[in-house]
Design an enzyme around this catalytic site. Structure first.
Site: not given
Ligand SMILES: O=C(O)[C@H](O)COP(=O)(O)O
Ligand SMILES: [Mg+2]
Length: 414
Positions: A150, A152, A176, A178-179, A268, A309, A339, A359
């Site tokens: 992050k 991200k 990994k 991020d999306e 994802h 989250k 989260g 994760q």
């Protein structure tokens, strides 16, 4: 007399082993009975329409049958011949297609499917499933772990790879993407792949542990295939696909290519909530998970059992389905993400068991002492859980974990 939608209701019908059976919750439109709405669901999702048909030609009867009504729950049986073998978009155009918008119902929710062998056998299923833990990492007794750097998006390639390195040497197994990180100017795909795998090798040398990278190949299908080839050529073990936004057709094509290279697929689920967040309408995460397993993902985000989250459905029930028998198909490793931080791990793993991937993004990179300390804290908490020790006890030996517990306690973030 043509076919009318009433022809799709038969409460005496008993589904055969060949039928795909779907459970829906429906709220019929004002003025329409449950029976009439239930018939329209079976009709519109198979071979009928709003009008009584007078086509007058011979045809193969591919009509579905609503065979059970229990309050607002209905069950519909579809003949296997309705479905083109191995074509998931076509299946979903039937069972989750026009019916999602038809005025005969105010809301309709596809809750669950029972998949017959005749349909399942046309799909590859996962190549590895939960055996990635042992086959890639040589781990049998603990969850594998992952982290998303992050912010991200916006990190340079060098910074992104460095964050990955810090996490790997701190004890995390998987870096990994991020999306929404794919191939942007600030961090191009090919450079990120090369630099990350180079630091992965360094982290493996330093720790003596296997490390790997979930690089996001999501794009148009041809570009995804090129990226899969590139990952294989450079010695990666996995690709990551945003399966909902890329679409099932793209995923199916990627699955064929990853098999050639022996790569695993991390799925994802960004955008799933557009289908499953409102409980009365759409397609449940359970069904999206079923479809993902058929199409052959090895790892899938299934939520955090309500601890993280994001709004969640039935994480534990979905995970059990992913581990259960499906006419011999390989299982899927559930990924708990969104989260999470170390203080939540005992409750999470009590709920999910240890055959999962955990994760932490913010729960590592938000550690007051930085990424490496955050990774050490996660690993310490995981190891303590597997050894049957309280994480508070582990925190007495691992100051990084003590700092994380002091910062976040056991709170659920938003
Ligand atoms: O893609 C993911 O799974 C998320 O980026 C999770 O991030 P978080 O751990 O910071 O919520
Ligand atoms: Mg994310």
């Amino acid at each position: 007399m043509g076919i009318t939608y009433e022809d799709f209701l038969d409460l005496d019908y008993e589904p055969t082993d060949e039928d795909l059976v779907c459970t829906f919750r429906i709220d019929p439109a004002t003025g329409m009975s449950t029976e009439a709405a239930a018939s329209r669901v079976a009709s519109e999702s198979s071979n009928g329409t709003w009008a009584a048909l007078q086509t007058g030609a011979d045809f193969t009867d591919m009509g579905a049958t609503t065979f059970d009504i229990d309050g607002d729950l209905i069950r519909v049986a579809y003949p296997a011949g309705l479905f083109e073998p191995g074509n998931m978009p076509q299946v979903l155009s039937c069972i989750a297609g026009n019916i999602m918008g038809m005025k005969a119902v105010d809301t309709i929710r596809l809750l669950d499917c029972e998949w017959p062998e005749s349909v399942v056998s046309a799909y590859p299923g996962p190549l590895y499933g939960s055996s990635v833990r042992e086959e890639i990492f040589g781990v049998t007794d603990r969850p594998i772990t992952a982290t998303v750097p992050k912010p991200k998006v916006g990190l340079s390639t060098a910074a992104h790879a460095q964050v990955g390195y810090d996490a790997w040497v701190g004890g995390v197994d998987l870096l990994k993407d991020d999306e929404n990180l794919t191939d942007q100017a600030f961090n191009p795909f090919s450079d990120r792949l090369t630099e990350s795998l180079s630091l992965r090798d360094d982290a493996e040398d330093e720790t003596g542990e296997k490390k790997s990278y979930l690089i996001n190949v999501t794009a148009d299908t041809q570009t995804m295939l090129d990226r899969v080839d590139e990952v294989a050529a450079q010695g990666g073990e996995y690709v990551m696909v945003d399966i909902i936004t890329a679409g099932w057709a793209g995923l199916q094509t990627v699955r064929e290519r990853t098999e050639k290279h022996g790569l695993a697929i991390h799925a994802h689920r960004a955008m799933h909530a557009a289908f499953d967040r409102l409980p009365a309408h759409g397609v449940s995460m359970r069904v999206l998970a079923q479809v993902s397993r058929l199409c052959g993902v090895d790892q899938l985000h299934t939520g955090t059992a309500g601890l993280g989250k994001l709004a969640n459905e039935d994480t534990v029930g979905i995970n059990e389905w992913l581990a259960g028998d499906l006419h011999g198909a390989t299982d899927v490793l559930p990924v708990a993400s969104g989260g999470l931080h170390p203080g939540l791990l005992p409750d999470l793993l009590d709920a999910t068991g240890t055959n999962v991937c955990v994760q932490l993004g913010g729960g590592i990179h938000g550690h007051p002492d930085g990424t490496r300390a955050g990774a050490v804290a996660l690993r310490s908490a995981i190891d303590a859980y597997v050894e049957g020790r309280a994480i508070t006890e582990a925190a007495e030996e691992t100051p990084e974990l003590a700092v994380a517990l002091d910062k976040w306690g056991t709170e659920t973030p938003r």
